[in-house]
Scaffold this motif. Sequence first.
Motif, PDB file in Angstrom:
ATOM      1  N   UNK A 195       0.806  -1.217   0.000  1.00 25.27           N
ATOM      2  CA  UNK A 195       0.000   0.000   0.000  1.00 25.27           C
ATOM      3  C   UNK A 195       0.841   1.271   0.000  1.00 25.27           C
ATOM      4  N   UNK A 196       2.166   1.149  -0.024  1.00 24.81           N
ATOM      5  CA  UNK A 196       2.999   2.348  -0.128  1.00 24.81           C
ATOM      6  C   UNK A 196       3.039   2.867  -1.564  1.00 24.81           C
ATOM      7  N   UNK A 197       2.586   2.064  -2.510  1.00 22.04           N
ATOM      8  CA  UNK A 197       2.585   2.456  -3.920  1.00 22.04           C
ATOM      9  C   UNK A 197       1.376   3.340  -4.216  1.00 22.04           C
ATOM     10  N   UNK A 198       1.578   4.348  -5.041  1.00 20.86           N
ATOM     11  CA  UNK A 198       0.514   5.290  -5.366  1.00 20.86           C
ATOM     12  C   UNK A 198       0.236   5.296  -6.870  1.00 20.86           C
ATOM     13  N   UNK A 199      -0.989   5.674  -7.273  1.00 21.45           N
ATOM     14  CA  UNK A 199      -1.343   5.670  -8.695  1.00 21.45           C
ATOM     15  C   UNK A 199      -0.393   6.477  -9.571  1.00 21.45           C
ATOM     16  N   UNK A 200       0.152   7.583  -9.034  1.00 24.35           N
ATOM     17  CA  UNK A 200       1.050   8.429  -9.829  1.00 24.35           C
ATOM     18  C   UNK A 200       2.270   7.660 -10.335  1.00 24.35           C
ATOM     19  N   UNK A 201       2.640   6.608  -9.638  1.00 23.22           N
ATOM     20  CA  UNK A 201       3.781   5.796 -10.057  1.00 23.22           C
ATOM     21  C   UNK A 201       3.461   4.946 -11.291  1.00 23.22           C
ATOM     22  N   UNK A 202       2.180   4.875 -11.635  1.00 20.19           N
ATOM     23  CA  UNK A 202       1.745   4.014 -12.739  1.00 20.19           C
ATOM     24  C   UNK A 202       1.106   4.812 -13.861  1.00 20.19           C
ATOM     25  N   UNK A 203       1.532   6.061 -14.012  1.00 19.87           N
ATOM     26  CA  UNK A 203       1.035   6.872 -15.137  1.00 19.87           C
ATOM     27  C   UNK A 203       1.207   6.086 -16.430  1.00 19.87           C
ATOM     28  N   UNK A 204       0.208   6.172 -17.270  1.00 20.04           N
ATOM     29  CA  UNK A 204       0.217   5.412 -18.520  1.00 20.04           C
ATOM     30  C   UNK A 204      -0.649   4.176 -18.436  1.00 20.04           C
ATOM     31  N   UNK A 205      -0.889   3.699 -17.224  1.00 16.11           N
ATOM     32  CA  UNK A 205      -1.851   2.611 -17.029  1.00 16.11           C
ATOM     33  C   UNK A 205      -3.239   3.251 -17.024  1.00 16.11           C
ATOM     34  N   UNK A 206      -4.199   2.666 -17.749  1.00 14.27           N
ATOM     35  CA  UNK A 206      -5.529   3.303 -17.848  1.00 14.27           C
ATOM     36  C   UNK A 206      -6.163   3.622 -16.495  1.00 14.27           C
ATOM     37  N   UNK A 207      -6.080   2.708 -15.550  1.00 10.38           N
ATOM     38  CA  UNK A 207      -6.706   2.930 -14.245  1.00 10.38           C
ATOM     39  C   UNK A 207      -6.033   4.072 -13.497  1.00 10.38           C
TER      40      UNK A 207
END
Length: 109
Positions: A77-89
């Motif tokens: 849970x330390x991972x945030x959506x901003x780290x996965x830019x480019x993924x649709x979700x």
Amino acid sequence: MNLQTMIKEAQRWKGATINADRILKNYGASNRERLRHSNMTTKSDLDNYLMRKFGIGAVEARGISNTLTAENLPADRSAMPEEYRGEPWADNVINFVKEAWKAMEVSEG
């Protein structure tokens, strides 16, 4: 790339998707919007992400996602959506938050 590194990344991806849902909920997303997010973060989506990130095949990717389930490994849970830019979700939740902030600025204006 070794197996443990790929498993850790799968745990981070899962954690970021859970955090994304929490963000959507906290920003007042409708159940429909949250279901849309859920439909973009399935086990198959994780497999596809792993295949792109590590250049592995579908069988190996599914083996990694099955490991998370079989060993009941927790999402990171330390991972945030901003780290996965480019993924649709991830892009969806980032844009949702931007729009929510714009709406708040207008209403306070």
